[in-house]
Design a protein around this motif. Sequence first.
Motif, PDB file in Angstrom:
ATOM      1  N   LYS A   1       0.824  -1.227   0.000  1.00 53.52           N
ATOM      2  CA  LYS A   1       0.000   0.000   0.000  1.00 53.52           C
ATOM      3  C   LYS A   1       0.852   1.269   0.000  1.00 53.52           C
ATOM      4  N   LYS A   2       2.120   1.159   0.373  1.00 60.75           N
ATOM      5  CA  LYS A   2       3.005   2.330   0.392  1.00 60.75           C
ATOM      6  C   LYS A   2       3.401   2.768  -1.025  1.00 60.75           C
ATOM      7  N   TYR A   3       3.164   1.895  -2.016  1.00 57.81           N
ATOM      8  CA  TYR A   3       3.560   2.154  -3.404  1.00 57.81           C
ATOM      9  C   TYR A   3       2.368   2.696  -4.197  1.00 57.81           C
ATOM     10  N   ASP A   4       2.677   3.394  -5.297  1.00 56.36           N
ATOM     11  CA  ASP A   4       1.619   3.947  -6.144  1.00 56.36           C
ATOM     12  C   ASP A   4       0.869   2.847  -6.891  1.00 56.36           C
ATOM     13  N   GLU A   5       1.621   1.818  -7.327  1.00 54.05           N
ATOM     14  CA  GLU A   5       1.000   0.708  -8.048  1.00 54.05           C
ATOM     15  C   GLU A   5       1.705  -0.589  -7.690  1.00 54.05           C
ATOM     16  N   CYS A   6       0.967  -1.694  -7.815  1.00 54.20           N
ATOM     17  CA  CYS A   6       1.558  -3.030  -7.699  1.00 54.20           C
ATOM     18  C   CYS A   6       1.395  -3.721  -9.041  1.00 54.20           C
ATOM     19  N   TRP A   7       2.526  -4.122  -9.626  1.00 56.21           N
ATOM     20  CA  TRP A   7       2.496  -4.846 -10.898  1.00 56.21           C
ATOM     21  C   TRP A   7       2.626  -6.339 -10.602  1.00 56.21           C
ATOM     22  N   VAL A   8       1.634  -7.101 -11.037  1.00 62.13           N
ATOM     23  CA  VAL A   8       1.643  -8.556 -10.851  1.00 62.13           C
ATOM     24  C   VAL A   8       1.907  -9.225 -12.195  1.00 62.13           C
ATOM     25  N   PRO A   9       3.004  -9.992 -12.309  1.00 62.44           N
ATOM     26  CA  PRO A   9       3.335 -10.644 -13.590  1.00 62.44           C
ATOM     27  C   PRO A   9       2.499 -11.900 -13.830  1.00 62.44           C
ATOM     28  N   ASP A  10       1.223 -11.680 -14.052  1.00 61.34           N
ATOM     29  CA  ASP A  10       0.277 -12.755 -14.329  1.00 61.34           C
ATOM     30  C   ASP A  10      -0.941 -12.115 -14.984  1.00 61.34           C
ATOM     31  N   VAL A  11      -1.930 -12.922 -15.335  1.00 64.22           N
ATOM     32  CA  VAL A  11      -3.188 -12.402 -15.877  1.00 64.22           C
ATOM     33  C   VAL A  11      -4.223 -12.373 -14.759  1.00 64.22           C
ATOM     34  N   ALA A  12      -5.192 -11.464 -14.886  1.00 59.06           N
ATOM     35  CA  ALA A  12      -6.185 -11.281 -13.826  1.00 59.06           C
ATOM     36  C   ALA A  12      -7.219 -12.400 -13.802  1.00 59.06           C
ATOM     37  N   GLU A  13      -7.559 -12.898 -14.991  1.00 62.28           N
ATOM     38  CA  GLU A  13      -8.658 -13.854 -15.097  1.00 62.28           C
ATOM     39  C   GLU A  13      -8.174 -15.300 -14.951  1.00 62.28           C
ATOM     40  N   MET A  14      -9.151 -16.201 -14.952  1.00 61.14           N
ATOM     41  CA  MET A  14      -8.844 -17.640 -14.968  1.00 61.14           C
ATOM     42  C   MET A  14      -8.806 -18.117 -16.420  1.00 61.14           C
ATOM     43  N   PRO A  15      -7.946 -19.087 -16.790  1.00 60.78           N
ATOM     44  CA  PRO A  15      -6.894 -19.668 -15.952  1.00 60.78           C
ATOM     45  C   PRO A  15      -5.707 -18.713 -15.831  1.00 60.78           C
ATOM     46  N   ASN A  16      -4.890 -18.927 -14.803  1.00 65.26           N
ATOM     47  CA  ASN A  16      -3.707 -18.100 -14.602  1.00 65.26           C
ATOM     48  C   ASN A  16      -2.594 -18.952 -14.005  1.00 65.26           C
ATOM     49  N   LEU A  17      -1.418 -18.354 -13.825  1.00 63.06           N
ATOM     50  CA  LEU A  17      -0.252 -19.106 -13.358  1.00 63.06           C
ATOM     51  C   LEU A  17      -0.055 -19.082 -11.847  1.00 63.06           C
ATOM     52  N   THR A  18      -0.571 -18.039 -11.168  1.00 65.47           N
ATOM     53  CA  THR A  18      -0.250 -17.881  -9.744  1.00 65.47           C
ATOM     54  C   THR A  18      -1.329 -18.365  -8.791  1.00 65.47           C
ATOM     55  N   GLY A  19      -2.569 -18.547  -9.271  1.00 67.01           N
ATOM     56  CA  GLY A  19      -3.640 -18.978  -8.373  1.00 67.01           C
ATOM     57  C   GLY A  19      -3.864 -17.983  -7.253  1.00 67.01           C
ATOM     58  N   ARG A  20      -4.015 -18.491  -6.020  1.00 64.25           N
ATOM     59  CA  ARG A  20      -4.310 -17.577  -4.906  1.00 64.25           C
ATOM     60  C   ARG A  20      -3.087 -16.788  -4.446  1.00 64.25           C
ATOM     61  N   LEU A  21      -1.905 -17.133  -4.953  1.00 64.26           N
ATOM     62  CA  LEU A  21      -0.735 -16.309  -4.637  1.00 64.26           C
ATOM     63  C   LEU A  21      -0.909 -14.878  -5.156  1.00 64.26           C
ATOM     64  N   GLY A  22      -1.351 -14.774  -6.413  1.00 66.54           N
ATOM     65  CA  GLY A  22      -1.371 -13.472  -7.079  1.00 66.54           C
ATOM     66  C   GLY A  22      -2.741 -12.854  -7.239  1.00 66.54           C
ATOM     67  N   HIS A  23      -3.741 -13.375  -6.518  1.00 63.43           N
ATOM     68  CA  HIS A  23      -5.099 -12.854  -6.668  1.00 63.43           C
ATOM     69  C   HIS A  23      -5.764 -12.740  -5.302  1.00 63.43           C
ATOM     70  N   ILE A  24      -6.301 -11.546  -5.005  1.00 68.50           N
ATOM     71  CA  ILE A  24      -7.004 -11.318  -3.737  1.00 68.50           C
ATOM     72  C   ILE A  24      -8.323 -10.605  -4.014  1.00 68.50           C
ATOM     73  N   LYS A  25      -9.255 -10.778  -3.104  1.00 66.95           N
ATOM     74  CA  LYS A  25     -10.542 -10.097  -3.218  1.00 66.95           C
ATOM     75  C   LYS A  25     -10.456  -8.722  -2.560  1.00 66.95           C
ATOM     76  N   ASN A  26     -11.090  -7.740  -3.181  1.00 66.02           N
ATOM     77  CA  ASN A  26     -11.183  -6.381  -2.622  1.00 66.02           C
ATOM     78  C   ASN A  26      -9.828  -5.803  -2.191  1.00 66.02           C
ATOM     79  N   PRO A  27      -8.868  -5.679  -3.125  1.00 67.57           N
ATOM     80  CA  PRO A  27      -7.568  -5.101  -2.759  1.00 67.57           C
ATOM     81  C   PRO A  27      -7.701  -3.617  -2.403  1.00 67.57           C
ATOM     82  N   HIS A  28      -6.864  -3.178  -1.476  1.00 64.41           N
ATOM     83  CA  HIS A  28      -6.898  -1.777  -1.039  1.00 64.41           C
ATOM     84  C   HIS A  28      -5.752  -0.970  -1.658  1.00 64.41           C
ATOM     85  N   PHE A  29      -5.290  -1.429  -2.808  1.00 56.85           N
ATOM     86  CA  PHE A  29      -4.233  -0.720  -3.535  1.00 56.85           C
ATOM     87  C   PHE A  29      -4.412  -1.017  -5.011  1.00 56.85           C
ATOM     88  N   LYS A  30      -3.755  -0.218  -5.862  1.00 58.73           N
ATOM     89  CA  LYS A  30      -3.932  -0.367  -7.303  1.00 58.73           C
ATOM     90  C   LYS A  30      -3.082  -1.517  -7.827  1.00 58.73           C
TER      91      LYS A  30
END
Length: 359
Positions: free
Chosen positions: A156-185
Amino acid sequence: MSYQDLEHSKKRILIAPLNWGLGHATRCIPIIESLLENNFEAIIASDGVALQILQKEFPDLIFLELPSYQIEYAKKGAFFKWKLIKNSPKMMEAIYLERKLVKKWVKEYELSGIISDNRLGIYSKKIPSVFITHQLNVLTGNTSWITSKIHQYIIKKYDECWVPDVAEMPNLTGRLGHIKNPHFKINYIGPLSRLNKRTLPKKYDLMVILSGPEPQRTMLETHLKSELTRYKGAVVFVRGVIESEQKKEEIGSVTYYNFMTTSELEQTFNESNLVLSRSGYTTVMDLAKLGKKCFFIPTPGQFEQEYLAKKYKKEGIVPYAKQDKFTIENLYEVDLYKGLEHFKTDLNWKKLFLLFERK
């Protein structure tokens, strides 16, 4: 190249990957290349082998040294988490020193932006700062909830978080790289790889590639050398040890290298039928880009690698074995799995870098 030699017309971006194996550094290579292609100056900050590998890839850039987090693996996977906790005071001290250095460098190099790959103290309130991670949730067994909350608090201290994966299913990271209702961009920028798929004649039946902190890297190397004595076929073995000079040694049907450059790795991956490696996420992204058949041996006690290995096996993509249970006969399982596939993304680097154009 000295600071005075920098072209003042270009905005300068600090890129700082974590020194934890080679993965964080190598996945920053396409980002650095894209910054240069889009008329930015790239200044690289890290320590240890991460700094060394990027110096070999970009010898003309400016390099700055950061304090080491002194990350070490336990010899037994069950003690991995407690080893990290024991080392946490050294890590906190390094993060404190990072904060001081960043304040100095923002002024000294007139920085216009920061990209931190999992370095927790590399950000500034004065200029746009980006955090790269594929772990929005940090898996640590029964303490995953608290480590994930702490990590998200830092992001949250950063302006943006870049996740090297795709947002939708299927994806490579599963629950590692996906959270519900994030409080940051969050920007899902797609899997990152420095490698490209090429059609080349097959030279090796098996490619073994290792990386990661000691002592687990050496422990796996020793185990695999023993198992390979029973393997029938041509093998190339990249030990993942960064040294000043490349060393090549042939023992029977196995060709050993201490390390390879990006171009050499790309060629060797494409010349190999099958890959045996850790299930580190950067390796996963490389193998997906190349569409390779592979077999994984996760680092003992590293929950992230164990989670990914289990996920891919459950989905019928890649088989895996525990390090102490692996035998060379396990490789026969690979034909029963479909292998990793590349996720094509329409990433626009120019648009992504607009963040650094703001005043």
